[in-house]
Structures are given as structure tokens and as C-alpha cells.
Scaffold this motif. Sequence first.
Motif, PDB file in Angstrom:
ATOM      1  N   ARG A 187       1.087   0.368  -6.331  1.00  0.00           N
ATOM      2  CA  ARG A 187       0.475   1.479  -7.066  1.00  0.00           C
ATOM      3  C   ARG A 187       0.681   2.743  -6.233  1.00  0.00           C
ATOM      4  NH1 ARG A 187      -5.303   1.224 -10.223  1.00  0.00           N
ATOM      5  NH2 ARG A 187      -5.220   3.335 -11.130  1.00  0.00           N
ATOM      6  N   LEU A 188       1.614   3.565  -6.671  1.00  0.00           N
ATOM      7  CA  LEU A 188       1.977   4.762  -5.924  1.00  0.00           C
ATOM      8  C   LEU A 188       0.952   5.869  -6.169  1.00  0.00           C
ATOM      9  CD1 LEU A 188       5.790   4.788  -6.726  1.00  0.00           C
ATOM     10  CD2 LEU A 188       4.758   4.181  -4.523  1.00  0.00           C
ATOM     11  N   ALA A 189       0.426   6.424  -5.080  1.00  0.00           N
ATOM     12  CA  ALA A 189      -0.555   7.504  -5.201  1.00  0.00           C
ATOM     13  C   ALA A 189       0.089   8.806  -5.667  1.00  0.00           C
ATOM     14  CB  ALA A 189      -1.268   7.715  -3.859  1.00  0.00           C
ATOM     15  N   ARG A 190       1.339   9.028  -5.309  1.00  0.00           N
ATOM     16  CA  ARG A 190       2.115  10.192  -5.726  1.00  0.00           C
ATOM     17  C   ARG A 190       3.519   9.704  -6.076  1.00  0.00           C
ATOM     18  NH1 ARG A 190      -0.053  14.375  -7.328  1.00  0.00           N
ATOM     19  NH2 ARG A 190       1.712  15.662  -6.675  1.00  0.00           N
ATOM     20  N   PRO A 191       4.311  10.494  -6.814  1.00  0.00           N
ATOM     21  CA  PRO A 191       5.677  10.055  -7.121  1.00  0.00           C
ATOM     22  C   PRO A 191       6.464   9.686  -5.865  1.00  0.00           C
ATOM     23  CG  PRO A 191       5.106  11.990  -8.419  1.00  0.00           C
ATOM     24  CD  PRO A 191       3.987  11.796  -7.435  1.00  0.00           C
ATOM     25  N   LEU A 192       7.249   8.634  -5.970  1.00  0.00           N
ATOM     26  CA  LEU A 192       8.112   8.210  -4.861  1.00  0.00           C
ATOM     27  C   LEU A 192       9.411   8.990  -4.931  1.00  0.00           C
ATOM     28  CD1 LEU A 192       8.608   6.131  -2.528  1.00  0.00           C
ATOM     29  CD2 LEU A 192       9.794   4.746  -4.247  1.00  0.00           C
ATOM     30  N   LEU A 193       9.659   9.848  -3.938  1.00  0.00           N
ATOM     31  CA  LEU A 193      10.895  10.626  -3.866  1.00  0.00           C
ATOM     32  C   LEU A 193      11.903   9.852  -3.021  1.00  0.00           C
ATOM     33  CD1 LEU A 193       8.856  12.755  -4.899  1.00  0.00           C
ATOM     34  CD2 LEU A 193      10.197  14.465  -3.693  1.00  0.00           C
ATOM     35  N   ILE A 194      13.015   9.491  -3.614  1.00  0.00           N
ATOM     36  CA  ILE A 194      13.982   8.583  -2.993  1.00  0.00           C
ATOM     37  C   ILE A 194      15.106   9.380  -2.343  1.00  0.00           C
ATOM     38  CG2 ILE A 194      15.541   6.644  -3.407  1.00  0.00           C
ATOM     39  CD1 ILE A 194      13.860   6.016  -5.915  1.00  0.00           C
ATOM     40  N   SER A 195      15.407   9.063  -1.097  1.00  0.00           N
ATOM     41  CA  SER A 195      16.446   9.759  -0.333  1.00  0.00           C
ATOM     42  C   SER A 195      17.847   9.342  -0.765  1.00  0.00           C
ATOM     43  CB  SER A 195      16.292   9.475   1.169  1.00  0.00           C
ATOM     44  OG  SER A 195      15.060   9.926   1.662  1.00  0.00           O
ATOM     45  N   SER A 196      18.814  10.189  -0.452  1.00  0.00           N
ATOM     46  CA  SER A 196      20.221   9.869  -0.698  1.00  0.00           C
ATOM     47  C   SER A 196      20.633   8.612   0.054  1.00  0.00           C
ATOM     48  CB  SER A 196      21.103  11.041  -0.264  1.00  0.00           C
ATOM     49  OG  SER A 196      20.884  12.183  -1.057  1.00  0.00           O
ATOM     50  N   PHE A 197      21.613   7.903  -0.489  1.00  0.00           N
ATOM     51  CA  PHE A 197      22.210   6.704   0.106  1.00  0.00           C
ATOM     52  C   PHE A 197      21.192   5.566   0.259  1.00  0.00           C
ATOM     53  CE2 PHE A 197      24.398  10.485   1.730  1.00  0.00           C
ATOM     54  CZ  PHE A 197      25.636  10.295   1.156  1.00  0.00           C
TER      55      PHE A 197
ATOM     56  N   SER B 118       0.837  -1.204   0.000  1.00  0.00           N
ATOM     57  CA  SER B 118       0.000   0.000   0.000  1.00  0.00           C
ATOM     58  C   SER B 118       0.871   1.254   0.000  1.00  0.00           C
ATOM     59  CB  SER B 118      -0.931   0.009   1.211  1.00  0.00           C
ATOM     60  OG  SER B 118      -0.200   0.207   2.414  1.00  0.00           O
ATOM     61  N   ASP B 119       0.237   2.416  -0.214  1.00  0.00           N
ATOM     62  CA  ASP B 119       0.994   3.662  -0.284  1.00  0.00           C
ATOM     63  C   ASP B 119       0.191   4.824   0.269  1.00  0.00           C
ATOM     64  OD1 ASP B 119       3.253   5.327  -1.144  1.00  0.00           O
ATOM     65  OD2 ASP B 119       1.837   6.119  -2.629  1.00  0.00           O
ATOM     66  N   ASP B 120       0.801   5.552   1.187  1.00  0.00           N
ATOM     67  CA  ASP B 120       0.261   6.816   1.688  1.00  0.00           C
ATOM     68  C   ASP B 120       1.323   7.866   1.416  1.00  0.00           C
ATOM     69  OD1 ASP B 120      -0.468   9.079   3.188  1.00  0.00           O
ATOM     70  OD2 ASP B 120      -1.465   7.870   4.727  1.00  0.00           O
ATOM     71  N   PRO B 121       1.069   8.818   0.500  1.00  0.00           N
ATOM     72  CA  PRO B 121       2.137   9.742   0.088  1.00  0.00           C
ATOM     73  C   PRO B 121       2.532  10.767   1.138  1.00  0.00           C
ATOM     74  CG  PRO B 121       0.061  10.314  -0.962  1.00  0.00           C
ATOM     75  CD  PRO B 121      -0.171   9.017  -0.257  1.00  0.00           C
ATOM     76  N   ILE B 122       1.721  10.985   2.173  1.00  0.00           N
ATOM     77  CA  ILE B 122       2.015  12.007   3.188  1.00  0.00           C
ATOM     78  C   ILE B 122       2.402  11.387   4.521  1.00  0.00           C
ATOM     79  CG2 ILE B 122       1.060  13.962   4.485  1.00  0.00           C
ATOM     80  CD1 ILE B 122      -0.685  14.566   2.064  1.00  0.00           C
ATOM     81  N   ASN B 123       1.739  10.310   4.913  1.00  0.00           N
ATOM     82  CA  ASN B 123       2.049   9.620   6.175  1.00  0.00           C
ATOM     83  C   ASN B 123       2.341   8.143   5.898  1.00  0.00           C
ATOM     84  OD1 ASN B 123       1.463  11.834   8.160  1.00  0.00           O
ATOM     85  ND2 ASN B 123      -0.575  11.682   7.216  1.00  0.00           N
ATOM     86  N   PRO B 124       3.500   7.844   5.319  1.00  0.00           N
ATOM     87  CA  PRO B 124       3.807   6.454   4.947  1.00  0.00           C
ATOM     88  C   PRO B 124       3.839   5.533   6.159  1.00  0.00           C
ATOM     89  CG  PRO B 124       5.378   7.992   3.969  1.00  0.00           C
ATOM     90  CD  PRO B 124       4.611   8.754   4.991  1.00  0.00           C
ATOM     91  N   LYS B 125       3.293   4.332   5.990  1.00  0.00           N
ATOM     92  CA  LYS B 125       3.300   3.343   7.065  1.00  0.00           C
ATOM     93  C   LYS B 125       4.608   2.558   7.071  1.00  0.00           C
ATOM     94  CE  LYS B 125      -0.409   1.079   5.936  1.00  0.00           C
ATOM     95  NZ  LYS B 125      -1.478   0.052   6.033  1.00  0.00           N
ATOM     96  N   LEU B 126       5.031   2.154   8.264  1.00  0.00           N
ATOM     97  CA  LEU B 126       6.164   1.250   8.394  1.00  0.00           C
ATOM     98  C   LEU B 126       5.849  -0.033   7.629  1.00  0.00           C
ATOM     99  CD1 LEU B 126       8.908   0.650   9.800  1.00  0.00           C
ATOM    100  CD2 LEU B 126       7.585  -0.381  11.661  1.00  0.00           C
ATOM    101  N   GLY B 127       6.783  -0.476   6.825  1.00  0.00           N
ATOM    102  CA  GLY B 127       6.590  -1.671   6.007  1.00  0.00           C
ATOM    103  C   GLY B 127       6.325  -1.367   4.551  1.00  0.00           C
TER     104      GLY B 127
END
Length: 392
Positions: A122-132, A89-98
Amino acid sequence: MASLGIHSTVWRFVLTIMMIVAILGAKLSDAKQEKMSGLRMNVIDQCWRLNPEWRRHRTQLATCSVGYAGKMTNNIGKDVVHYKVTDPSDDPINPKLGTLRYGASVIQGKVWITFQRDMRIRLARPLLISSFTTIDARGVDVHIAHDACLMIYKETNVIIHGLRIHHCKPQGPGMVMGGAGKVISLGQVDGDAIRLVSAAKIWIDHNTLYRCADGLLDVTRGSTDVTVSNNWFRDQDKVMLLGHDDGYVRDQNMKVTVVYNHFGPNCNQRMPRIRHGYAHVANNLYQGWTQYAIGGSMEPSLKSEANLFIAPTSGNKEVTWRKGSNGDEEAFEFHSVRDVFENGASFTVTKGGRVPNPNYNAEQGFKVADASCVRPLTISAGALRCSKTSRC
């Protein structure tokens, strides 16, 4: 009776010898098979796929990259967080652990992300990936599809490996968890599978990408030190864009390595299209095109080296396309070195001038194979299907 005892002893000895020979023969056979497999693999895959214990040594992958991304050893070490995605699942503002977004956006520092099982995300909004951050989907079948897809925005040291990304859709402006773990406002996105914006030291390896609304990979707004390897790009109009637009001169510093990829079938153009910067395109398989395979504008530099270009059965056989600068279409450098052309393919090279070399440092460099080896070197392009036991 004594004679029977002697015969029994001899027979046991013979059986022992036969067993030893069989074991040694099997080991020699395995070694020969492993050597043959190595000959069919490119230098990146040889680095980790020959290890039957790769699942126990996943971070070995970070030492295997070549080209402008260099070795990705900044992504590993004693302080790396091993995170497993268990929830599609995907929550673009409050992502759940897991969830994938929690691992890629919320957790900061070195994160190595794997997946518990096959899943479709199915991502509700673009997934912004952190450094490292490393996204490692080896051993499972992970699809990111039918909505938003991936973005690396002002981040560095990112590995994306083993995903199937397809049917990505445009998105209007909205709020989303940013790569720094804070909610940010994100503008319009066009529906690319993977988009790099002002990113550096990025390795994109062994992914399968197709049928997205805009492009499959955009490297834009000053992004540089990127390696794109072992991917399968298919069923797409605009495949790969290197450089934001004609007016964005900061892309003059862009350096991208495109190696061991399979383009096609059913790709139209931009494999890649280059603006301003430099691309080393080597040992790729081009399975036809409609408009062109490699194009450019704004005086880019390209070294096309030992690729296999198979022209379409009908239509345009020319590999290249150029958009001239102030009417001078020879102002930039497009050079073909040791490429192989089949089915009538042709490559119009820039007249005169020097061939621009990549000038790799020690950790970036690799030996470009002869173009006759391109088919076996790219046969495993795309997300790998790994066995449940060991092989990948």
C-alpha cells in the motif's frame, strides 16, 4: 540351469529396451507438449516461458519485447543491480532498504527488482520509478492497491511486469522520493494505475489492472516508444489514455504498440482513446464495452490489426468513437485490417486515405497473427500464476 540363465539374460535385455523406449517416449512427449505450448503462446511469451530455467535467467525477459519499446537490453548487463523486495511497507520520503520504493527510486543505474514472497503493498504516495529499472514480479503474487500507484516521470528504459494493480486512489500535492533519488514536490494525481509523463522506451507486460479511481494506463505529455502487451484490463470505466489533452501538440510524436491484451469484462471506454499520436493495436481480445472500444480526437492515426471484437449483448455495437476536429471527423486515420467482429460488432473506418503502418525497425518488428488465433494468444494475459517448481 543354462536354459534359465539364457531366459534371464533375454528378459533383462527386453526390460532394458522397454526402459529406453519409455524414456525416449517421455522425451518425445515432452517435446511435443512443448511444441504445442509454443503454438499457443504469442511471440513475447515464447521467448522466455518455454525455458524451464527462467528463474535462473530472469534478465532474458529484456530480450523478449516487441513493438515501439524495442528490445529492453539497456536494462541488463554486467553492471545490473539485483535487488529483492523483502518489506511491503512504504515511506515516501525516506524509503527503507528492502522496500519497493528503495529499489525503484533510490538506487540509480540498472536495477532488476524481484520479490521475496507474495505481498500486498500500500503505497503512501505515488511510486516514481527511475530509468533503467525493471520490476519483475514473476513467481509471486504482488498487489499494489488501495492507495497511490505507479508513475514514470521523465524517465526512460523501464519494464513493469507481473503486478496486480487495483483500487488506486487520487492523491493531493505532497513530497515524495523522485525517480532520480531526490525528494521532490509532486502535484495532484488522479488515481491511475500507471501514469507515464514525458517518458520514453517503456514496456508494460503481463500485469492485471482494474477498479481504479481514474484510468488504468495514461501515456501523456510527450511520452513515446511504449509497448503495452499481455495485460488484463477489466472492471473499469476509462481504461487507457494515449495523449495528454487536445491542446498538447507534442503528443503528435507519440508512438504506442498495444498487443496481446485482454480488455474486459466490464470495461466502458478508452481501449485506448488516442490524441494526436499513432497507435498500432494488434491481436487484442475485446470482451465487450459500453460506450466504445477505441476512440480518438485531434487527428490521431490508428492501425487496428487482427483484433477480436466481441460486441456487448445489448447497447452500442460500434467499436469506434470520434471527436471531430473543426467539424471534420475524417481528418484523422482509423483503419481496420483483418479484424474479426462477433455478436454484431462493427468498425467505422476512415474513408479514403492510406492505412498508417507502424514502420517498425528490426528490433521492434513482429508478425501479427491471424485474428482467429487471438483467444489462445491472449489466454494468459495478466499477471501469470507460476508454479513453485519451474513452469510459468
